[in-house]
Design a protein around this motif. Structure first.
Motif, PDB file in Angstrom:
ATOM      1  N   THR A  58      16.802-109.786  19.752  1.00 40.99           N
ATOM      2  CA  THR A  58      16.791-111.215  19.432  1.00 40.99           C
ATOM      3  C   THR A  58      16.866-111.453  17.929  1.00 40.99           C
ATOM      4  O   THR A  58      17.692-112.248  17.443  1.00 40.99           O
ATOM      5  CB  THR A  58      15.519-111.865  20.003  1.00 40.99           C
ATOM      6  N   LEU A  59      16.021-110.774  17.166  1.00 46.00           N
ATOM      7  CA  LEU A  59      15.988-111.006  15.718  1.00 46.00           C
ATOM      8  C   LEU A  59      17.252-110.505  15.034  1.00 46.00           C
ATOM      9  O   LEU A  59      17.718-111.105  14.059  1.00 46.00           O
ATOM     10  CB  LEU A  59      14.747-110.353  15.115  1.00 46.00           C
ATOM     11  N   GLN A  60      17.830-109.411  15.520  1.00 45.23           N
ATOM     12  CA  GLN A  60      19.092-108.945  14.947  1.00 45.23           C
ATOM     13  C   GLN A  60      20.185-109.992  15.133  1.00 45.23           C
ATOM     14  O   GLN A  60      20.980-110.247  14.221  1.00 45.23           O
ATOM     15  CB  GLN A  60      19.505-107.622  15.595  1.00 45.23           C
ATOM     16  N   GLN A  61      20.221-110.596  16.310  1.00 44.37           N
ATOM     17  CA  GLN A  61      21.218-111.641  16.550  1.00 44.37           C
ATOM     18  C   GLN A  61      20.973-112.851  15.659  1.00 44.37           C
ATOM     19  O   GLN A  61      21.903-113.409  15.072  1.00 44.37           O
ATOM     20  CB  GLN A  61      21.198-112.049  18.026  1.00 44.37           C
ATOM     21  N   TRP A  62      19.729-113.265  15.563  1.00 45.76           N
ATOM     22  CA  TRP A  62      19.424-114.456  14.767  1.00 45.76           C
ATOM     23  C   TRP A  62      19.668-114.222  13.280  1.00 45.76           C
ATOM     24  O   TRP A  62      20.061-115.139  12.561  1.00 45.76           O
ATOM     25  CB  TRP A  62      17.986-114.890  15.019  1.00 45.76           C
ATOM     26  N   GLN A  63      19.424-112.999  12.803  1.00 48.24           N
ATOM     27  CA  GLN A  63      19.747-112.695  11.405  1.00 48.24           C
ATOM     28  C   GLN A  63      21.230-112.924  11.147  1.00 48.24           C
ATOM     29  O   GLN A  63      21.634-113.347  10.063  1.00 48.24           O
ATOM     30  CB  GLN A  63      19.403-111.231  11.088  1.00 48.24           C
TER      31      GLN A  63
END
Length: 492
Positions: free
Chosen positions: A190-195
């Motif tokens: 999730t955080l990789q995508q949002w970054q």
């Protein structure tokens, strides 16, 4: 530079507010909506007295409410504690005994809180000027080798850095995330995508048809599945082909990743055949260390058995006993100066035995800690043994992990029957576990022996001897196909 998790999606909302951030089923939020809703939920948490450093526990189902609470706690500096909703009440009570929860929510309570927060309408942005990157953001629970719950605290800085290598200035395309939201891999994706200002898609279930459906619907370019999920997808495609039905459209996938358990070459080749346009990668890592190594390209077939080369920023070595140790900016930090998870000179001890060849490729060859790793879960044999020891008809028990092509390892109970009693079968044993252990901790195989060796050697060595003793016998990979009556193996 300030490294805060909340900045990841707040910055995305400022630059691409109308771009989709996530979807579950037919519901989705843009980055602008995610930022607003997380502010609204954060205000509700503050009203309830939750502040910096306070723990908010949640039986974390796959829902928008879970995502909202994760984002809201990040903004106010509280600690998000996601708990597997499949755990029994007894197991959850044991977890709660290890920390002080300022707020504890079940799935219905979380949904109610988020719904009422959204009714607030526009709110002021959360003041995060007092937050710093050293604050703990999430605490994940896993089974420790002693059977006691082990909380792994990851800070704002570590989570930000783990997601940053995946950030690109251009849109990476959406990624499908077939991981539960109480698992570190779910939030890492999730955080990789949002970054990268890109969307993450959560399938409503982890069935192969549901996963394939969202890949096609969102033209997803990335997917990371454990080996067992990849096998489900392969079986689903094979069944569709066998009956002449429509085949799932997986043509959009550019990156097909796997890991968390042993990945045989046959599975890697099957994935390559399924999505020939995609780059296949195998990752090795942990909650504590993040992504540690990656195997890709020609090495997939030339370095069979390896889990790859170290990720950027990761330093590896093996200790005197062969245990793999690591350092790096994405590794969790010691809790105390004498934290037993770390060596005296500050290297994290993974608990895995490894060999590193002259080219730097890592090979996991065994386990230094008494933990069974099955389908992405860490299971303590000690915890399972304590429950099985209370089952009627069992006089002595040892729990071991047996290799399995789908799950990495499966849990096997080696038991000695009580004199004058009928030794229970596998299904009865599993029923006895239902109120005290989550399903993933239940034995999938039961073997009866005349005696369990009791020597001066450690229990870890004893379990290895038992595994070697019965390892050549057929192994069932699921409870439904496991023998209904126990196997009997003479004591060696």
């Amino acid at each position: 530079m300030r490294l805060l998790v909340g900045d990841i999606f707040t910055n995305a909302a400022r630059t691409v507010p109308d771009r989709m951030a996530l979807a579950i089923g037919d519901r989705s939020w843009t980055f602008g909506e995610l930022d607003l809703i997380s502010d609204q939920v954060a205000h509700r948490l503050l009203e309830k007295g939750v502040g910096v450093g306070d723990h908010v526990s949640l039986r974390a189902d796959l829902s928008l409410a879970t995502v909202a609470l994760f984002a809201a706690t990040a903004k106010i500096g509280a600690v998000f504690v996601p708990i597997d909703p499949a755990l029994s009440d007894v197991e959850v009570s044991r977890l709660h005994a290890t920390f002080d929860a300022a707020l504890s929510l079940d799935t219905h309570g979380a949904a109610h809180l988020v719904e009422h927060a959204i009714e607030l309408g526009p709110v002021d942005p959360i003041d995060d000027s007092e937050l710093h990157e050293g604050l703990t953001q999430v605490m994940f629970f896993t089974s420790g080798s002693t059977g006691e719950p082990k909380g792994i605290a990851l800070g704002q800085r570590v989570l930000s850095l783990r997601s940053h290598p995946g950030a690109q200035p251009e849109d990476r395309g959406s990624a499908v995330c077939p991981f539960p939201l109480f698992h570190v891999a779910g939030w890492a994706t999730t955080l990789q995508q949002w970054q990268a200002r890109a969307a993450v898609i959560y399938p409503e279930t982890f069935r192969a048809d549901a996963i394939c459906r969202v890949v096609a619907a969102y033209r997803a370019e990335r997917i990371y599945c454990i080996p067992a999920i990849w096998r489900r997808i392969l079986d689903h495609v094979a069944e569709a082909r066998a009956v002449g039905g429509p085949l799932p459209d997986l043509s959009s996938i550019r990156f097909a990743d796997t890991g968390t358990s042993a990945t045989p070459l046959s599975l890697i080749e099957a994935i390559q055949e399924l999505v020939p346009q995609a780059r296949v990668r195998v990752f090795y890592g942990s909650t504590e260390g993040g992504a540690v190594t990656c195997l890709q390209g020609e090495a997939l077939t030339e370095r069979v058995g390896s889990c790859g080369l170290p990720m950027q920023g990761i330093r590896l070595r093996t200790g005197g006993d062969g245990e793999l140790q690591l350092q790096g900016p994405c590794v969790l930090e010691p809790v105390t100066a004498d934290d037993p998870q770390f060596t005296a000179d500050g290297w994290f001890r993974t608990g895995d035995l490894a060999e590193i060849d002259d080219q730097g490729y890592v090979y996991i060859v065994g386990r230094a800690k008494e933990v069974i790793r099955s389908g992405g879960h860490s299971v303590s044999p000690v915890e399972v043994e304590a429950v099985l020891a209370t089952v009627p008809g069992i006089r002595d028990v040892a729990v071991i992990g047996l290799p399995d092509p789908d799950w990495g390892e499966i849990i096997c109970a080696v038991v000695v029957g009580a004199p004058g009693s009928r030794t229970p079968g596998l299904e009865f044993v599993r029923r006895c576990c239902s109120d005290r252990l989550a399903t993933f901790k239940h034995p999938r195989r039961l073997v009866v022996v005349d005696e369990i060796p009791r020597t001066a050697s450690t229990q870890q060595v004893r379990r290895r001897l038992l595994a070697a003793q019965i390892g050549d016998a057929p192994v069932s990979s699921s409870a439904s196909s496991a023998p209904q009556s126990p196997d009997r193996v003479p004591a060696g």
